[in-house]
Scaffold this active site. Structure first.
Site, PDB file in Angstrom:
ATOM      1  N   ASP A 220       1.194  -7.043   1.377  1.00 45.47           N
ATOM      2  CA  ASP A 220       0.245  -5.917   1.531  1.00 45.47           C
ATOM      3  C   ASP A 220      -1.167  -6.304   1.987  1.00 45.47           C
ATOM      4  OD1 ASP A 220       2.455  -4.656   0.508  1.00 45.47           O
ATOM      5  OD2 ASP A 220       1.491  -3.823  -1.260  1.00 45.47           O
TER       6      ASP A 220
ATOM      7  N   LYS B 247       7.496  -0.394   1.667  1.00 43.40           N
ATOM      8  CA  LYS B 247       7.822   0.087   0.319  1.00 43.40           C
ATOM      9  C   LYS B 247       6.912   1.241  -0.059  1.00 43.40           C
ATOM     10  CE  LYS B 247       4.871  -3.431  -1.616  1.00 43.40           C
ATOM     11  NZ  LYS B 247       3.827  -2.461  -2.037  1.00 43.40           N
TER      12      LYS B 247
ATOM     13  N   CYS C 125       1.269  -5.635  -6.847  1.00 41.76           N
ATOM     14  CA  CYS C 125       2.412  -5.913  -5.985  1.00 41.76           C
ATOM     15  C   CYS C 125       2.827  -7.379  -5.987  1.00 41.76           C
ATOM     16  CB  CYS C 125       2.141  -5.388  -4.582  1.00 41.76           C
ATOM     17  SG  CYS C 125       2.118  -3.578  -4.579  1.00 41.76           S
TER      18      CYS C 125
END
Ligand code: VGL
Ligand code: ZN
Length: 199
Positions: A10, A108, A153
């Protein structure tokens, strides 16, 4: 090295200063990650990729503010500012990230009613992203994580990597955390206990 993969989590505009859910110093890890990408033969990127009006956004719950928690059918969920909306500039990778070498991008958080911190399972802990199967089919047994955010994450991904039988390493210098209500310390302890190697 043949059994190793780097998973870059990310590194997107919304998680960097100026973004919707900015992580302090998020941009500082970009040059470090660029060097790591050069060193690894196999590189996977992940991209938070939410629908408009996603259920993890505080704006989808009247009367709720970002960083409050609510109960979802799958358990407790922290509410976030709107971030990483599919196709938005905030969802793009940081412009200085040299990502061309990556062989896979796992997206996701695209199911409107489930959030996903882990790159292996969504927050219902049942819906897989497909990453475990991909890694196994490619003979990868060791995964190294870098990216954002350390305590969400990255940590959830590293814990799931261990649960799936991979060895997992987190390069802390190449990560930055959100640290909400002591989450950074709590997730660090959890990772260490689970056998994640913190470097
Ligand atoms: C993340 C909160 C919400 C992360 C993603 O990448 O750590 N955190 N969505
Ligand atoms: Zn998100």
């Amino acid at each position: 090295m043949a059994k190793d993969a780097l998973i870059v989590v990310d590194v997107q505009n919304d998680f960097c200063p100026g973004g919707a859910l900015a992580v302090d110093g998020g941009h500082e890890i970009v040059p470090i990650i660029n060097k790591l990408i050069q060193r690894f033969d196999r590189v996977v990127l992940t991209q938070d990729w939410h629908t408009q009006g996603h259920s993890s956004f505080a704006s989808s719950h009247p009367g709720k503010a970002p960083f409050e928690t609510i109960m979802m059918p799958y358990g407790e969920q922290t509410l976030w500012p709107d971030h990483c909306i599919q196709g938005s500039s905030g969802a793009e990778f940081h412009p200085d990230l040299v990502w061309t070498k990556a062989e896979l991008v796992i997206r996701k958080g695209f199911h409107p009613h489930i959030d996903s911190y882990s790159t292996f399972y969504e927050n219902d802990r049942k819906t897989p992203t497909g990453l475990a199967g991909y890694l196994r089919e490619r003979g990868i047994t060791n995964v190294t994580f870098a990216g954002l955010a350390t305590d969400y994450c990255v940590a959830y991904s590293a814990l799931d990597a261990i649960a799936h039988g991979f060895t997992a390493e987190v390069l802390l210098d190449a990560c930055r955390g959100i640290d909400l209500g002591g989450s950074l310390a709590a997730m660090t302890v959890k990772m260490r206990k689970a056998g994640v190697v913190l470097v």
